[in-house]
Scaffold this motif. Sequence first.
Motif, PDB file in Angstrom:
ATOM      1  N   CYS A  40       1.137  -1.150  -0.064  1.00  0.00           N
ATOM      2  CA  CYS A  40      -0.156   0.277  -0.403  1.00  0.00           C
ATOM      3  C   CYS A  40       0.694   1.023   0.058  1.00  0.00           C
ATOM      4  O   CYS A  40       1.779   1.198   0.501  1.00  0.00           O
ATOM      5  N   CYS A  43       0.473   2.671   4.030  1.00  0.00           N
ATOM      6  CA  CYS A  43       0.473   2.838   4.680  1.00  0.00           C
ATOM      7  C   CYS A  43       1.395   0.923   4.293  1.00  0.00           C
ATOM      8  O   CYS A  43       2.290   0.881   5.973  1.00  0.00           O
ATOM      9  N   CYS A  65      -7.963   0.758   0.328  1.00  0.00           N
ATOM     10  CA  CYS A  65      -6.133   0.186   0.976  1.00  0.00           C
ATOM     11  C   CYS A  65      -7.695  -0.508   2.294  1.00  0.00           C
ATOM     12  O   CYS A  65      -7.994  -0.022   3.201  1.00  0.00           O
ATOM     13  N   CYS A  68      -5.746   0.467   5.688  1.00  0.00           N
ATOM     14  CA  CYS A  68      -5.368   1.869   6.602  1.00  0.00           C
ATOM     15  C   CYS A  68      -6.374   2.366   5.826  1.00  0.00           C
ATOM     16  O   CYS A  68      -6.677   3.710   6.397  1.00  0.00           O
TER      17      CYS A  68
HETATM   18 ZN   LIG Z   1      -2.595   1.189   3.422  1.00  0.00          ZN
END
Ligand SMILES: [Zn+2]
Length: 249
Positions: A40, A43, A65, A68
């Motif tokens: 990601c 994050c 995501c 996060c």
């Molecule tokens: Zn993420």
Amino acid sequence: MTTMLAIYITILGMVLGSFFNVVGLRIPVGKSVVRPPSQCGACHKQLTGRDLIPVFSFLLAGGRCRHCGAKVSVIYPLGEALTGLLFLWVYLRFGLTAEGIIGFLLVSMLIMITVADLKYMRIPNRILLFFLPILGALILIFHVAPLGQHVLGALLGGGVMLLLAWFGGMGMGDVKLFALCGFVVGFPGVILAFLAACLCGVLVGGILLLLGVIKRRQPIPFGPWLALGTLITYGYGSQIISGYLSLIG
Ligand SMILES: [Zn+2]
């Protein structure tokens, strides 16, 4: 059987499309295409199998995501879906022939270049240099038109883009890309590819300008339009050109 094969090829296209996205997004900034594994962007949690199913992972997670909640760029599912559809198109148009193999390779290269050009306004040499010997050798072996027409296509394609580059607007990446595309589609296809690229680019550019998505004088990448013009020509060039000639003749 053909239907099963068509489905397999579409899925293969989507899976490869996911990799082509990574190549297009990483090569221009000098990153490795294998390391680190996809993560990601917000994050940095490493993506696992569940996150990497082409198109569906994006849809199931609502474009965010799983960890996060950050938005995932729509480039990913679009690139995957487009590659799947184009692989299906090549298969339906040419089947598993030499022309089909060249078609799959052409689509693969053009997807990577489109992603790179849209994101960074760059057409990376490394992608072109990877495909140049493969596409070049396949055309040398399997060309239908006389080889001279392919050479002429490369010279005209590279030449017209070089001329445009001198006047500004085009980069050397466009010159090299269209020389290679010109070699693949040959002459007179290269002229059709160029005109189709300009027409689509001006039409869509004009619409985006009217909608206020882009601003006047904002540079827009030309690589994706060259890619589109090349694929139209690769698929239907001889029909379009003979249709046009019979209209004016
Ligand atoms: Zn993420």
